[in-house]
Design a protein around this motif. Structure first.
Motif, PDB file in Angstrom:
ATOM      1  N   VAL A 188       4.773   5.024   1.789  1.00 36.14           N
ATOM      2  CA  VAL A 188       4.686   3.570   1.600  1.00 36.14           C
ATOM      3  C   VAL A 188       4.372   2.938   2.949  1.00 36.14           C
ATOM      4  N   ALA A 189       3.144   2.461   3.097  1.00 35.55           N
ATOM      5  CA  ALA A 189       2.698   1.915   4.379  1.00 35.55           C
ATOM      6  C   ALA A 189       2.965   0.419   4.492  1.00 35.55           C
ATOM      7  N   LEU A 190       2.879  -0.300   3.365  1.00 39.73           N
ATOM      8  CA  LEU A 190       3.132  -1.746   3.369  1.00 39.73           C
ATOM      9  C   LEU A 190       3.973  -2.109   2.160  1.00 39.73           C
ATOM     10  N   LYS A 191       4.866  -3.097   2.346  1.00 39.87           N
ATOM     11  CA  LYS A 191       5.757  -3.530   1.270  1.00 39.87           C
ATOM     12  C   LYS A 191       5.687  -5.053   1.124  1.00 39.87           C
ATOM     13  N   CYS A 192       4.962  -5.514   0.150  1.00 36.89           N
ATOM     14  CA  CYS A 192       4.951  -6.931  -0.239  1.00 36.89           C
ATOM     15  C   CYS A 192       4.840  -7.879   0.961  1.00 36.89           C
ATOM     16  N   VAL A 193       3.720  -7.790   1.674  1.00 38.44           N
ATOM     17  CA  VAL A 193       3.489  -8.627   2.858  1.00 38.44           C
ATOM     18  C   VAL A 193       2.860  -9.953   2.445  1.00 38.44           C
ATOM     19  N   ASP A 194       3.461 -11.053   2.887  1.00 38.38           N
ATOM     20  CA  ASP A 194       2.903 -12.395   2.703  1.00 38.38           C
ATOM     21  C   ASP A 194       2.635 -12.987   4.084  1.00 38.38           C
ATOM     22  N   LEU A 195       1.418 -13.478   4.284  1.00 37.74           N
ATOM     23  CA  LEU A 195       1.068 -14.015   5.604  1.00 37.74           C
ATOM     24  C   LEU A 195      -0.130 -14.940   5.478  1.00 37.74           C
ATOM     25  N   SER A 196      -0.052 -16.085   6.143  1.00 35.52           N
ATOM     26  CA  SER A 196      -1.190 -17.000   6.247  1.00 35.52           C
ATOM     27  C   SER A 196      -1.520 -17.188   7.717  1.00 35.52           C
ATOM     28  N   ILE A 197      -2.802 -17.093   8.046  1.00 41.09           N
ATOM     29  CA  ILE A 197      -3.246 -17.232   9.428  1.00 41.09           C
ATOM     30  C   ILE A 197      -4.177 -18.434   9.512  1.00 41.09           C
ATOM     31  N   GLU A 198      -3.868 -19.311  10.441  1.00 42.11           N
ATOM     32  CA  GLU A 198      -4.596 -20.569  10.556  1.00 42.11           C
ATOM     33  C   GLU A 198      -5.945 -20.392  11.250  1.00 42.11           C
ATOM     34  N   ASN A 246       4.729   2.382  16.449  1.00 36.56           N
ATOM     35  CA  ASN A 246       3.793   3.284  15.789  1.00 36.56           C
ATOM     36  C   ASN A 246       4.255   3.562  14.359  1.00 36.56           C
ATOM     37  N   GLY A 247       3.292   3.534  13.423  1.00 38.16           N
ATOM     38  CA  GLY A 247       3.624   3.820  12.035  1.00 38.16           C
ATOM     39  C   GLY A 247       4.225   2.656  11.279  1.00 38.16           C
ATOM     40  N   ALA A 248       4.232   1.480  11.890  1.00 42.15           N
ATOM     41  CA  ALA A 248       4.859   0.316  11.244  1.00 42.15           C
ATOM     42  C   ALA A 248       4.005  -0.283  10.133  1.00 42.15           C
ATOM     43  N   GLY A 249       2.682  -0.021  10.164  1.00 46.59           N
ATOM     44  CA  GLY A 249       1.790  -0.563   9.139  1.00 46.59           C
ATOM     45  C   GLY A 249       0.734  -1.516   9.664  1.00 46.59           C
ATOM     46  N   LYS A 250       0.649  -1.649  10.990  1.00 50.04           N
ATOM     47  CA  LYS A 250      -0.304  -2.603  11.574  1.00 50.04           C
ATOM     48  C   LYS A 250      -1.751  -2.257  11.206  1.00 50.04           C
ATOM     49  N   LYS A 287       0.841  -1.197   0.000  1.00 46.89           N
ATOM     50  CA  LYS A 287       0.000   0.000   0.000  1.00 46.89           C
ATOM     51  C   LYS A 287       0.875   1.246   0.000  1.00 46.89           C
ATOM     52  N   THR A 288       0.679   2.065  -1.039  1.00 44.99           N
ATOM     53  CA  THR A 288       1.313   3.380  -1.113  1.00 44.99           C
ATOM     54  C   THR A 288       0.204   4.416  -1.225  1.00 44.99           C
ATOM     55  N   TYR A 289       0.158   5.348  -0.280  1.00 42.33           N
ATOM     56  CA  TYR A 289      -0.881   6.370  -0.284  1.00 42.33           C
ATOM     57  C   TYR A 289      -0.563   7.458  -1.309  1.00 42.33           C
ATOM     58  N   ILE A 308       6.174  -6.434  12.585  1.00 43.27           N
ATOM     59  CA  ILE A 308       6.189  -5.589  11.395  1.00 43.27           C
ATOM     60  C   ILE A 308       6.960  -4.312  11.707  1.00 43.27           C
ATOM     61  N   SER A 309       7.783  -3.897  10.760  1.00 39.50           N
ATOM     62  CA  SER A 309       8.584  -2.688  10.935  1.00 39.50           C
ATOM     63  C   SER A 309       8.722  -1.998   9.592  1.00 39.50           C
ATOM     64  N   LYS A 310       8.375  -0.724   9.561  1.00 37.69           N
ATOM     65  CA  LYS A 310       8.473   0.083   8.328  1.00 37.69           C
ATOM     66  C   LYS A 310       7.766  -0.582   7.153  1.00 37.69           C
ATOM     67  N   GLY A 311       6.587  -1.144   7.428  1.00 33.67           N
ATOM     68  CA  GLY A 311       5.767  -1.719   6.373  1.00 33.67           C
ATOM     69  C   GLY A 311       6.145  -3.115   5.941  1.00 33.67           C
ATOM     70  N   GLU A 312       7.173  -3.684   6.537  1.00 33.37           N
ATOM     71  CA  GLU A 312       7.618  -5.024   6.164  1.00 33.37           C
ATOM     72  C   GLU A 312       7.436  -5.998   7.330  1.00 33.37           C
TER      73      GLU A 312
END
Length: 312
Positions: free
Chosen positions: A19-29, A40-44, A12-14, A207-211
């Motif tokens: 740039v708030a998020l950078k190519c996040v991959d995640l699976s939650i069971e 704060n500001g990490a992208g959560k 996500k880039t506003y 998560i840190s700096k969108g990653e």
């Protein structure tokens, strides 16, 4: 278990260029409690807002139990409950009316028994006829949770759910979260209270700096990255660490009245018996011995600090 939330290549880039998020991959069971930690500001919040259909991603995809949040928005949204950081609700409605209305918004048929159970679980039943504006901040937070649960979601997002609430409410909410998980609800929470993640989570993401810099089973994470500290309280103070102890990274503390040895609990060079024998050979007596394990907060701070140094 199978994944109920699948996030792939999410970015996500506003419009401002942030740039708030950078190519996040995640699976939650399904049925797990997943804690998302970050400064704060990490992208959560951006990540949660995208999954819940509030913010549109710049790239990537998200599915919730097979429903794509963009292509099948209505189905995906009905499977999610969200408790946001901010308290947004109709102040002039009663507690009971606002929870019933939220259920109806998602097309659920009225179910008085289910609504009553939610309100009782959140200690709101005796306040069901009160207007929300008459409630304390903690009680308003409970109403937000009741609204999020009103349509029986499969996935519940809690964005800083206990920020600004008292200790009793935090404990009550922890109990409720565990009970929900026991019924099969998947819980994803962000929090500044590291002890919440340590207390409740099955897995932790940092998560840190969108990653997303790490995702790990909580117990495995603490075993893999946690360190132990051995503190020896000495019978007599020392001016310096004797040369016989040079094989161990030992430091003096408490004005020479204590020796402190920090080591990797899983490493090879943590032979405490050998250290104690060396102390005896050096004629150093101690009257107390204490070992402490690193907390999740220690691990979190170290990982974020290392990520920031790498990015500098």
């Amino acid at each position: 278990m199978s994944a109920i939330v699948i996030i792939q290549g999410l970015a996500k880039t506003y419009s401002s260029g942030h740039v708030a998020l950078k190519c996040v991959d995640l699976s939650i069971e399904k049925g797990e409690i997943f804690a998302l930690l970050g400064p704060n500001g990490a992208g959560k919040t951006t990540l949660i807002s995208i999954v819940c259909g509030i913010v549109t991603p710049s790239e990537g995809s998200v599915t919730i139990d097979g429903a794509d949040i963009l292509c099948d928005y209505r189905t995906a949204r009905t499977r999610v409950g969200l408790v946001p950081q901010e308290l947004h609700t109709d102040s002039f409605e009663t507690v009971l009316a606002t929870v019933r209305f939220s259920r109806g918004l998602f097309g659920r048929a009225p179910d008085a028994k289910y609504v009553e159970r939610i309100l009782r679980d959140l200690s709101l039943w005796d306040k069901r006829d009160m207007k929300i504006q008459e409630l304390s901040g903690g009680m308003k937070r409970r109403v937000m949770i009741a609204k999020a649960l009103s349509h029986e979601p499969e996935v519940l997002f809690l964005d800083e759910p206990t920020a600004g609430v008292d200790v009793e409410l935090r404990r009550d909410m922890w109990t409720l979260v565990r009970r929900l998980r026991d019924t099969g609800v998947t819980i994803i929470l962000t929090t500044h209270y590291i002890e919440e993640a340590e207390e409740m989570a099955d897995r932790v993401g940092i998560i840190s700096k969108g990653e997303l810099i790490l995702v790990e089973d909580k117990t495995a994470l603490m075993t893999k990255l946690g360190r132990k500290t051995l503190t020896l309280t000495l019978t007599e103070a020392l001016d310096a660490v004797p040369s016989l102890l040079s094989a161990w990274p030992i430091a003096l503390h408490d004005q020479g009245h204590a020796l402190r040895y920090e080591f990797d609990a899983t490493g090879d060079h943590n032979d405490i018996p050998a250290l104690l024998r060396a102390l005896d050979e050096a004629g150093i007596a101690f009257k107390d011995l204490n070992t402490e394990q690193s907390s999740l907060e220690d691990i979190f701070v170290n990982l974020v600090h290392e990520d920031q140094k790498a990015a500098a």
